[in-house]
Each structure stands twice: as structure tokens, then as C-alpha cells.
Design an enzyme around this catalytic site. Structure first.
Site, PDB file in Angstrom:
ATOM      1  N   PRO A 128      47.274  35.412  61.833  1.00  0.00           N
ATOM      2  CA  PRO A 128      45.949  35.655  61.246  1.00  0.00           C
ATOM      3  C   PRO A 128      45.309  34.449  60.577  1.00  0.00           C
ATOM      4  CG  PRO A 128      47.645  36.527  59.812  1.00  0.00           C
ATOM      5  CD  PRO A 128      48.356  35.955  60.997  1.00  0.00           C
ATOM      6  N   CYS A 129      44.881  33.506  61.386  1.00  0.00           N
ATOM      7  CA  CYS A 129      44.223  32.328  60.824  1.00  0.00           C
ATOM      8  C   CYS A 129      42.844  32.688  60.261  1.00  0.00           C
ATOM      9  CB  CYS A 129      44.103  31.236  61.877  1.00  0.00           C
ATOM     10  SG  CYS A 129      43.310  31.744  63.395  1.00  0.00           S
ATOM     11  N   HIS A 130      42.340  33.861  60.616  1.00  0.00           N
ATOM     12  CA  HIS A 130      41.022  34.240  60.100  1.00  0.00           C
ATOM     13  C   HIS A 130      41.069  34.591  58.625  1.00  0.00           C
ATOM     14  CE1 HIS A 130      43.031  37.965  61.356  1.00  0.00           C
ATOM     15  NE2 HIS A 130      42.332  38.564  60.411  1.00  0.00           N
TER      16      HIS A 130
END
Length: 177
Positions: free
Chosen positions: A145-147
Site C-alpha cells: 500500500p504505497c498509497h
DNA sequence: AAACGGCAAAATG
DNA sequence: CATTTTGCCGTTT
């Protein structure tokens, strides 16, 4: 392995690309012999690909992994906690990148961290900007989850697949900006 | 060796 | 405040 066989060659081994239909569009999953290696956002341009496999005739392990990947992605897109993932093949990443990606995976849904916090988490407090680079190089967005990484000043920061996606993903987990 | 970023803190107006 | 400059660091070319 024999020293004349470069590791680069090794990682260019053949990949299988399989579509994942979701309510948000058609994603593409990439598999190596070791697991899921990549996830592509819907682009509308996947038609040009000749390499996409039909989900019917997949090697047994890939078939299993893909089942998990489909569930996981749909789950994640619904903003829910992902129960189990297929094995992730992150062998293409550098040491620094894999550390960063590991840190990303510890960010619970619905919460966020800053690029600076991630840098601290991998014991390189000054490598803030490089963390941005590593996030951008994340081959398996959403599931890694780089967001959930924002700027220290509260702004969104960037997103390789487009900021619209970053907003959508955060919104679906109930994060307010 | 140099340029380039999904950044951040300090300086500046 | 908003904008610009300066420092940083891993990757890429």
C-alpha cells in the site's frame, strides 16, 4: 549458480500475465515462478499485449496464487483488510527498496504515514526523497500500500499511476484529506 | 559522474 | 500565508 549466469538474466525469466476483473476496471497480475511480481492498473491499453494468459490454462501454482490475488485485490479495493496474499516475488528490488516495501506493508488500512516516517522506519531518516523513489518503484501497488504514504505537510504527494487513483484508494479506506 | 525524483526544512517575500 | 532555495539520498543513465 554458475557465475557466468547473470542474476539479471535470471530475473528476466518468463512471466505470466493474467487479468483481474474488478468493479474498478481490469487489472493485470504478473507472475514468476516464485509468486506475484507485479500488478498493473487498468490502462485501456492492455489490448496490445500478446502475453496475457487465459485464466483457464494456468500452471497449478499460478492458478492458486491468482485465486488469492483476485480475492485480495477486490478486498483491498473495498477498503477492507486483506486476509491472505499469494507469495510476493520482490526479488527484482534493491535492498533499500525491499526494506521500504516491507515498511509499507505494516501500514494498516485506513491509516497513513509520511515519507519521512517511512525513512525513519527503515533506519535511514535522511533518505526521505529516496523513499519516494522506492514507493514509485513498488511493483505491486494497492496490495503493497504505497498509497498510504503522504507528505509531512499533509499533502498527497505523488503517485505513479496517477493521483486520481491515490485519492480513490484512500477514500475507499475512509481516509480524509 | 551527473541528473533525476511520489521529499523536507529553512529562507524569503 | 505561498514560493523558492538548499540539502539529501538511492537509482538510473
Amino acid at each position: 549458480m554458475p557465475s557466468h549466469v547473470s542474476q539479471k538474466n535470471e530475473m528476466n525469466a518468463k512471466r505470466i500475465i493474467v487479468p483481474i476483473p474488478t468493479g474498478a476496471g481490469l487489472f493485470l497480475a504478473h507472475y514468476s515462478a516464485r509468486g506475484l511480481t507485479g500488478l498493473e492498473f487498468p490502462s485501456g491499453k492492455y489490448l496490445r499485449r500478446m502475453v496475457v494468459a487465459k485464466s483457464g490454462s494456468l500452471p497449478p501454482p499460478v492458478c492458486r496464487w491468482h485465486r488469492l490475488a483476485v480475492l485480495a485485490l477486490r478486498c483491498a479495493l473495498a477498503g477492507k483488510v486483506v486476509v491472505d496474499l499469494p507469495p510476493l516475488d520482490l526479488s527484482a528490488g534493491t535492498l533499500f527498496q525491499t526494506r521500504v516495501w516491507g515498511a509499507l506493508r505494516n501500514i494498516p488500512p485506513g491509516t497513513t504515514m509520511t515519507y519521512a516516517q517511512i525513512a525513519a522506519a527503515v533506519s535511514k531518516p535522511k533518505a526521505v526523497r529516496a523513499v519516494g523513489g522506492a514507493c514509485g518503484a513498488n511493483p505491486i501497488p494497492i496490495l503493497i500500500p504505497c498509497h498510504r504514504v503522504l507528505r509531512t505537510n499533509g499533502q498527497l504527494g505523488g503517485f505513479t499511476a496517477g493521483l486520481k487513483w491515490k485519492r480513490i484508494l484512500l477514500e475507499r479506506e475512509g481516509v480524509v484529506i
